[in-house]
Design a protein around this motif. Structure first.
Motif, mmCIF file in Angstrom:
data_model
loop_
_atom_site.group_PDB
_atom_site.id
_atom_site.type_symbol
_atom_site.label_atom_id
_atom_site.label_comp_id
_atom_site.label_asym_id
_atom_site.label_seq_id
_atom_site.Cartn_x
_atom_site.Cartn_y
_atom_site.Cartn_z
ATOM 1 N N GLY A 16 0.825 -1.205 0.000
ATOM 2 C CA GLY A 16 0.000 0.000 0.000
ATOM 3 C C GLY A 16 0.853 1.246 0.000
ATOM 4 O O GLY A 16 1.550 1.523 0.981
ATOM 5 N N GLY A 39 -0.380 4.366 -0.405
ATOM 6 C CA GLY A 39 -1.214 5.531 -0.140
ATOM 7 C C GLY A 39 -0.594 6.400 0.946
ATOM 8 O O GLY A 39 0.597 6.302 1.240
ATOM 9 N N ASP A 88 2.541 -1.810 -4.578
ATOM 10 C CA ASP A 88 1.240 -1.219 -4.892
ATOM 11 C C ASP A 88 0.916 -1.508 -6.357
ATOM 12 O O ASP A 88 1.822 -1.673 -7.182
ATOM 13 C CB ASP A 88 1.249 0.290 -4.635
ATOM 14 N N SER A 148 -0.122 -6.714 -7.162
ATOM 15 C CA SER A 148 -1.106 -6.887 -6.097
ATOM 16 C C SER A 148 -0.458 -7.452 -4.842
ATOM 17 O O SER A 148 0.277 -8.441 -4.906
ATOM 18 C CB SER A 148 -2.228 -7.814 -6.558
ATOM 19 N N THR A 160 -3.193 -0.894 2.874
ATOM 20 C CA THR A 160 -3.995 -0.334 1.791
ATOM 21 C C THR A 160 -5.322 0.170 2.362
ATOM 22 O O THR A 160 -5.650 -0.042 3.540
ATOM 23 C CB THR A 160 -4.286 -1.387 0.699
ATOM 24 N N ASP A 161 -6.127 0.816 1.513
ATOM 25 C CA ASP A 161 -7.444 1.286 1.940
ATOM 26 C C ASP A 161 -8.479 0.170 1.995
ATOM 27 O O ASP A 161 -9.608 0.400 2.425
ATOM 28 C CB ASP A 161 -7.948 2.382 0.984
ATOM 29 N N ASN A 214 -5.752 -6.240 2.727
ATOM 30 C CA ASN A 214 -4.802 -6.325 3.831
ATOM 31 C C ASN A 214 -4.838 -7.698 4.501
ATOM 32 O O ASN A 214 -3.799 -8.269 4.852
ATOM 33 C CB ASN A 214 -5.091 -5.226 4.859
#
Length: 465
Positions: free
Chosen positions: A19, A21, A42, A63, A85-86, A91
């Motif tokens: 992730g 972000g 990511d 991924s 990650t979101d 996750n």
């Protein structure tokens, strides 16, 4: 030879992050600055480009749910695996495969859905073996609770089960203003108090005796719990506790916070624009007064006597709404304002425009994750002023160079300060002659640049030197 006088030979920590972000980026940023080996995964080439252009880390596009991608990224050699990650589901699946590839690595997952948290045992046992679950919403509520715990404080943390306090207070007048710290004991004879740090504008100073406090500084004091009133008194701060609170925004965070405040016996008003949401909130809450309204409507705020509130907390998902409602509340006389700001980069701007406190679920998650990945016998860590400094609570190991020497001989670099020694039931705010003994709890404050040296020093023993 001093404790910090030479770099210990400690294996470099390897961290794999799924992730890229806001949360992943800021964790990678902090760890890369500390010279740790960081790999970030990511699917977004744009997110990875942002990372690679700024940070000295390795990136993998793909991924985090793919065992092939995880293997190629070197998860089998990772000391710590972070899935941030979101997506809760990504996750969880990433941790499943990471555990199959590297069962001994520490796994930390960002999981926000409360339904998953109800089944925490299933997440933390086989086949996932997630060591720690981080819920950003819960972390931000803890941050708000700490902010309101000490009236007059702008920041507050506790160590050693609450026996040691680290409290930041804005000093605008009083006997400390204009004083050099070498004269601190003339003003505060209580030896259970020391000045840990000074924040002046955007600068954070770990002070020496030559530094001087000027009006407007945020001064961080380390003290025993019994000396907290001494600190507030010398700073001339109101000691009246928070009783009346207005929460703007009835989302998950607003609801959770209202439940917490009800348990504490506070008088709470909760405002939301949606009639349906207000009905839901009224069913879930007991003593909280739920109001349908707009937190940016000045007439509405005036009607609800916002000027008499001890704290107004703006928690909607819209940053502009939160900032405007906080400014209006402050202008109408609210004693304290707390604003949710999602973008970490906006944090420094909030205090500049007159808002007392800002909180970010993402930054709260970052700080919580960092505390779980410190090496050595680190029990807890707290970030000070965003990324400016960090306070670490750790166990002094018996065969470390750290023990058995006066503090003045530890040769700590500028930017590092020993705040407290906890020995059994005894708490010592140290002087230069104080000595650390094996198995003492020690609390060290360090600037960002020196955190890695402190962490390594807490890990190294004489045999490794």
């Amino acid at each position: 030879m001093g404790f910090f006088s030479r770099a210990p030979r400690v294996e470099q920590l390897k961290v794999v992050i799924v992730g890229a972000g806001e949360v992943g980026y800021h964790i990678a940023h902090r760890l890369a600055q500390e010279s740790k080996e960081v790999v970030i995964i990511d699917q977004s080439s744009e997110a990875l480009r942002r990372v690679s252009e700024v940070l000295d880390v390795q990136t993998f596009q793909g991924s985090g749910c793919s065992p092939v991608v995880l293997s190629d990224a070197g998860v089998m050699d990772a000391d710590i695996f972070l899935a941030v990650t979101d997506s809760d589901e990504i996750n969880i699946i990433a941790c499943l495969f990471a555990n199959a590839i590297s069962p001994d690595s520490i796994k930390i997952a960002r999981i926000r859905n409360e339904e998953y948290n109800l089944y925490q045992d299933a997440l933390t046992n086989k086949p996932l073996n997630i060591s720690t679950i981080i819920n950003p919403e819960i972390e931000v509520i803890k941050a708000i609770d700490r902010m309101l715990a000490v009236p007059g404080a702008v920041d507050f943390s506790e160590f050693a089960e609450g026996r040691v306090k680290l409290v930041g207070i804005r000093v605008e007048k009083g006997p400390l203003v204009g004083k050099k710290l070498m004269a601190f004991r003339d003003v505060v004879p209580d030896t259970n108090v020391l000045i840990a740090a000074i924040v002046r504008g955007e600068d954070l100073i770990i002070p020496s005796g030559r530094d001087e406090i000027i009006s407007g500084d945020i001064v961080y004091f380390a003290c025993k719990d019994t000396s907290l009133d001494v600190v507030r008194s010398v700073c001339g701060r109101d000691m009246a506790p928070v009783r009346d609170v207005l929460i703007i925004g009835g989302g998950n965070i607003g609801l959770r916070l209202a439940v917490l405040f009800e348990r504490k016996g506070l008088h709470v008003k909760l405002v939301d624009k949606s009639e349906a949401r207000c009905q839901y909130l009224a069913e879930k809450l007991n003593s909280t007064l739920v109001l349908r309204g707009d937190g940016t409507d000045q007439d509405f705020l005036r009607e609800e006597n916002v000027g008499e509130m001890d704290a107004v907390i703006s928690l909607t998902s819209d940053e502009e709404t939160n900032i405007l409602s906080s400014l209006l509340a402050k202008n109408l006389g609210a004693k304290k304002t707390v604003t949710r700001v999602n973008k970490v980069a906006y944090q420094p701007l909030v205090s500049a425009i007159g808002i007392d406190h800002s909180v970010s679920p993402r930054l709260s998650a970052v700080n919580s994750i960092l505390h779980h990945i410190r090496r050595g016998k680190v029990l807890s860590s707290v970030s000070i002023r965003g990324e400016g400094a960090e306070a670490l609570e750790a166990i002094a190991q018996a065969d470390s160079e750290l023990v058995g020497k006066p503090v003045k001989d530890l040769a700590m670099p500028r930017g590092t300060l020993l705040l407290a020694i906890v020995r059994g039931k005894e708490v010592v705010i140290p002087s230069g002659d104080s000595m650390i003994q094996p198995d003492d709890r020690i609390i060290i404050l360090s600037t960002r640049e020196n955190v890695s040296r402190v962490e390594q020093a807490l890990t190294v023993t004489l045999k490794q030197l």
